[in-house]
Design a protein around this motif. Structure first.
Motif, PDB file in Angstrom:
ATOM      1  N   UNK A 204     -16.983  83.296  44.305  1.00 12.11           N
ATOM      2  CA  UNK A 204     -17.859  83.349  42.988  1.00 12.11           C
ATOM      3  C   UNK A 204     -17.397  82.149  42.286  1.00 12.11           C
ATOM      4  N   UNK A 205     -16.487  81.611  41.899  1.00 17.03           N
ATOM      5  CA  UNK A 205     -15.456  80.595  41.115  1.00 17.03           C
ATOM      6  C   UNK A 205     -16.142  79.474  41.601  1.00 17.03           C
ATOM      7  N   UNK A 206     -16.676  79.060  42.870  1.00 11.51           N
ATOM      8  CA  UNK A 206     -17.356  78.554  43.423  1.00 11.51           C
ATOM      9  C   UNK A 206     -19.038  78.500  42.825  1.00 11.51           C
ATOM     10  N   UNK A 207     -19.056  79.123  43.422  1.00 10.96           N
ATOM     11  CA  UNK A 207     -20.950  79.175  43.191  1.00 10.96           C
ATOM     12  C   UNK A 207     -20.621  79.235  41.243  1.00 10.96           C
ATOM     13  N   UNK A 208     -20.285  79.895  40.669  1.00 13.80           N
ATOM     14  CA  UNK A 208     -20.265  79.207  38.832  1.00 13.80           C
ATOM     15  C   UNK A 208     -20.118  77.739  39.493  1.00 13.80           C
ATOM     16  N   UNK A 209     -19.593  77.037  39.624  1.00 16.22           N
ATOM     17  CA  UNK A 209     -19.708  75.760  39.644  1.00 16.22           C
ATOM     18  C   UNK A 209     -21.048  75.161  40.388  1.00 16.22           C
ATOM     19  N   UNK A 210     -21.058  75.530  41.067  1.00 16.91           N
ATOM     20  CA  UNK A 210     -23.060  75.318  41.444  1.00 16.91           C
ATOM     21  C   UNK A 210     -23.964  75.932  40.522  1.00 16.91           C
ATOM     22  N   UNK A 211     -23.494  76.766  39.718  1.00 11.85           N
ATOM     23  CA  UNK A 211     -24.605  76.803  38.704  1.00 11.85           C
ATOM     24  C   UNK A 211     -23.808  75.924  37.414  1.00 11.85           C
ATOM     25  N   UNK A 212     -22.801  75.608  37.069  1.00  9.90           N
ATOM     26  CA  UNK A 212     -22.774  75.004  35.818  1.00  9.90           C
ATOM     27  C   UNK A 212     -23.117  73.408  36.215  1.00  9.90           C
ATOM     28  N   UNK A 213     -23.378  72.974  37.308  1.00 12.75           N
ATOM     29  CA  UNK A 213     -24.414  71.700  37.881  1.00 12.75           C
ATOM     30  C   UNK A 213     -24.931  72.249  37.914  1.00 12.75           C
ATOM     31  N   UNK A 214     -26.530  72.720  38.634  1.00 15.87           N
ATOM     32  CA  UNK A 214     -27.899  72.930  38.352  1.00 15.87           C
ATOM     33  C   UNK A 214     -28.344  73.487  36.857  1.00 15.87           C
ATOM     34  N   UNK A 215     -27.723  73.821  35.791  1.00 13.72           N
ATOM     35  CA  UNK A 215     -28.159  74.165  34.588  1.00 13.72           C
ATOM     36  C   UNK A 215     -27.499  73.023  33.738  1.00 13.72           C
ATOM     37  N   UNK A 216     -27.197  72.086  34.079  1.00 12.46           N
ATOM     38  CA  UNK A 216     -26.974  70.926  34.288  1.00 12.46           C
ATOM     39  C   UNK A 216     -25.827  70.542  32.868  1.00 12.46           C
ATOM     40  N   UNK A 217     -24.835  71.082  32.709  1.00 11.42           N
ATOM     41  CA  UNK A 217     -23.484  70.782  32.367  1.00 11.42           C
ATOM     42  C   UNK A 217     -22.413  69.912  32.835  1.00 11.42           C
ATOM     43  N   UNK A 218     -21.960  69.175  32.561  1.00  6.34           N
ATOM     44  CA  UNK A 218     -21.014  68.303  32.883  1.00  6.34           C
ATOM     45  C   UNK A 218     -20.018  69.193  32.407  1.00  6.34           C
ATOM     46  N   UNK A 219     -19.376  69.946  32.168  1.00  9.82           N
ATOM     47  CA  UNK A 219     -18.110  71.251  31.988  1.00  9.82           C
ATOM     48  C   UNK A 219     -18.898  72.393  31.678  1.00  9.82           C
ATOM     49  N   UNK A 220     -18.018  73.598  31.861  1.00 10.27           N
ATOM     50  CA  UNK A 220     -18.084  74.268  32.221  1.00 10.27           C
ATOM     51  C   UNK A 220     -17.786  74.749  30.712  1.00 10.27           C
TER      52      UNK A 220
END
Length: 509
Positions: A204-220
């Motif tokens: 789930x944490x790896x999914x959240x990093x994909x989501x962060x990137x797709x949202x256009x955020x450099x950091x979470x």
């Protein structure tokens, strides 16, 4: 409750959403987010085959219910085989009321709590100030809710599972409990198949990093409550260079063993139960004239229900199991204490309906017998991958738990299907330092029933760079639970990156 060693993560979303909290901010009205900084939206270094996931564009559209906009995020089921089967992760975004400085990703707990439902309540889970400046984004983790949900039992079978004796103390009761856990595990394997091995918190944490990137955020930027702190800490462990402003409220530490969690939560629920009992006595309690008398009365009621269930409502009887989960429900929020007292009085008079309603609320079961989510199935599926049961004798664990937590020890140490789980754990409990990450804000409540305050201090001490906000009070988690001191500290951190002076802050009730 199918995984009592971590009951908090089942109820975190419900507890947070039930609170009638006013969305207010104590910061200056013109405070703007500062210093969020750039980051990396590419796949982690050293990985191949993940580019298409990190570069995908979300197709936002109307949600099935309520406001916000919804989309599906595609991720690999197995990150070691990115060309294999993929999963669709449900995502909901509530746009900022003003100009968005970025996204605030939220998780309410569980495992099994819906981040989609949690984000949909954005006006109640964060302050007006944060709503103005951040898109609030939630996702249902893999195996949960709308994201390839784990399935194990029919609704009728779940009724029976929750009705079983949570404190088996005879050979016959123990054998029946073991059969129930085996049937649960077998059902998960039969109905969920290979997905059962790919719903860990690390996944789930790896999914959240994909989501962060797709949202256009450099950091979470992140709010994790209860089990959501475990998810956030796991993210920081895996991606320290991508950590922005993480708030971890009501901590479940990633280095805790299954035995530590069972005993720690039992002690926390004992503390909360005694606090409720004393509060009842202070208000002319109908259940006893001292806290000890009230607790003894409750234990006597549960013992009587073990021998003879009461008529209840909505197609179930009030067994010891349903009554136990009803009492647990009220421990998460002191605002429900009077309701619990009334329900116990009704049960004393032979009416099991009110206490069974609390139990059904715990389980997410409606009056028609339908479970509104799969939290009770996702919870053990994730937990059994994250934290293997220890090698010791289960009876020894129960004995130790009862000694340290006489009220809740047996129930919370007895309730686990992981010994029969068909998939081996993929994680080993370990400390999280997150060296190189931006500072993380940890929040703990001194009389939290399900995530003891000591766990917040423990994670704070392990992290390479963090600050600790202590809420001296009752209930589970602290932010947006009507304590302006906590709310101001959290909002200030998200907006400016500022941490409490000296790295620690204590907020009174």
């Amino acid at each position: 409750m199918s995984r009592a060693r971590r009951p908090v993560r089942v109820l975190a979303a419900a507890a947070a959403l039930l609170l009638p909290v006013a969305g207010c901010s104590l910061l200056e009205p013109d405070t703007q987010p500062t210093g969020l900084g750039p980051g990396n939206t590419a796949p982690p270094a050293g990985t191949t085959g993940l580019e298409r996931f990190y570069e995908q564009q979300l197709d936002w559209g109307p949600c099935e219910r309520g406001d916000g906009e919804c989309a599906k995020l595609e991720v690999p089921m197995d990150y070691e085989q990115p060309d294999g089967r993929t999963l669709e992760i449900a995502v909901l975004r509530v746009p900022a009321k003003g100009e968005a400085a970025g996204s605030l990703v939220v998780n309410p707990g569980g495992p099994g709590g819906s981040g989609v439902d949690y984000a949909a309540a954005a006006d109640f889970i964060v302050s007006d100030q944060i709503r103005r400046h951040f898109d609030v984004v939630g996702f249902d983790p893999r195996g949960v809710g709308r994201s390839e949900p784990i399935d194990c039992l029919s609704d009728a079978e779940m009724d029976d599972y929750l009705a079983k004796d949570p404190t088996p103390d005879t050979p016959e009761e123990k054998a029946a409990g073991e059969r129930a856990q085996q049937d649960f595990a077998d059902g998960c394997e039969a109905k969920s198949g290979e997905l059962l091995g790919h719903v860990s918190t690390a996944d789930a944490a790896r999914d959240m990093d994909v989501l962060r990137a797709v949202l256009g955020d450099g950091k979470l930027t992140y709010l994790g409550k209860s089990y959501g702190t475990y998810l956030g800490a796991t993210y920081a462990d895996l991606f320290p260079d991508r950590v922005g402003r993480l708030v971890l409220d009501g901590v479940l530490p990633p280095d805790a063993t299954s035995e530590e969690v069972a005993i720690g939560q039992a002690k926390g629920f004992d503390t909360a139960t005694r606090a409720w009992a004393q509060d009842c006595v202070d208000d002319d309690c109908p259940l006893g004239s001292s806290a000890d008398e009230v607790v003894e009365h409750v234990q006597d009621q549960l013992e009587a229900l073990d021998a003879k269930p009461l008529p209840a409502s909505a197609g179930i009887k009030l067994t010891e199991g349903w009554a136990t989960w009803g009492i647990a429900q009220a421990m998460y929020d002191q605002g429900m204490w009077s309701q619990l007292t009334d329900a116990l009085v009704a049960a004393k008079d032979g009416d099991g309906g009110p206490l069974s309603e609390l139990g059904r609320s715990y389980a997410g079961r409606d009056a028609g017998g339908v479970y509104q989510n799969n939290m009770l199935e996702a919870l053990p599926a994730v937990s059994c991958l994250d934290t293997p049961d220890g090698p010791g004798d289960p009876d020894d664990l129960v004995a130790r738990a009862e000694k340290e937590a006489p009220i809740w020890g047996r129930a919370l140490a007895s309730e686990s299907p992981c010994a029969q789980w068909p998939v081996k754990a993929t994680n080993t409990p370990h400390e999280v330092e997150a060296k190189g990450a931006d500072p993380i804000l940890v929040v703990g409540t001194t009389r939290d029933p399900a995530t003891p305050y000591e766990w917040a201090k423990r994670l704070h001490e392990q992290l390479a760079d963090s600050a600790l906000v202590t809420h001296e009070g009752d209930g589970h988690t602290a932010y947006m639970r009507q304590n302006s001191c906590v709310d101001k500290a959290v909002d200030q951190y998200w907006l400016t990156g500022a941490l409490p002076d000296g790295g620690e802050l204590t907020c009174k009730e």
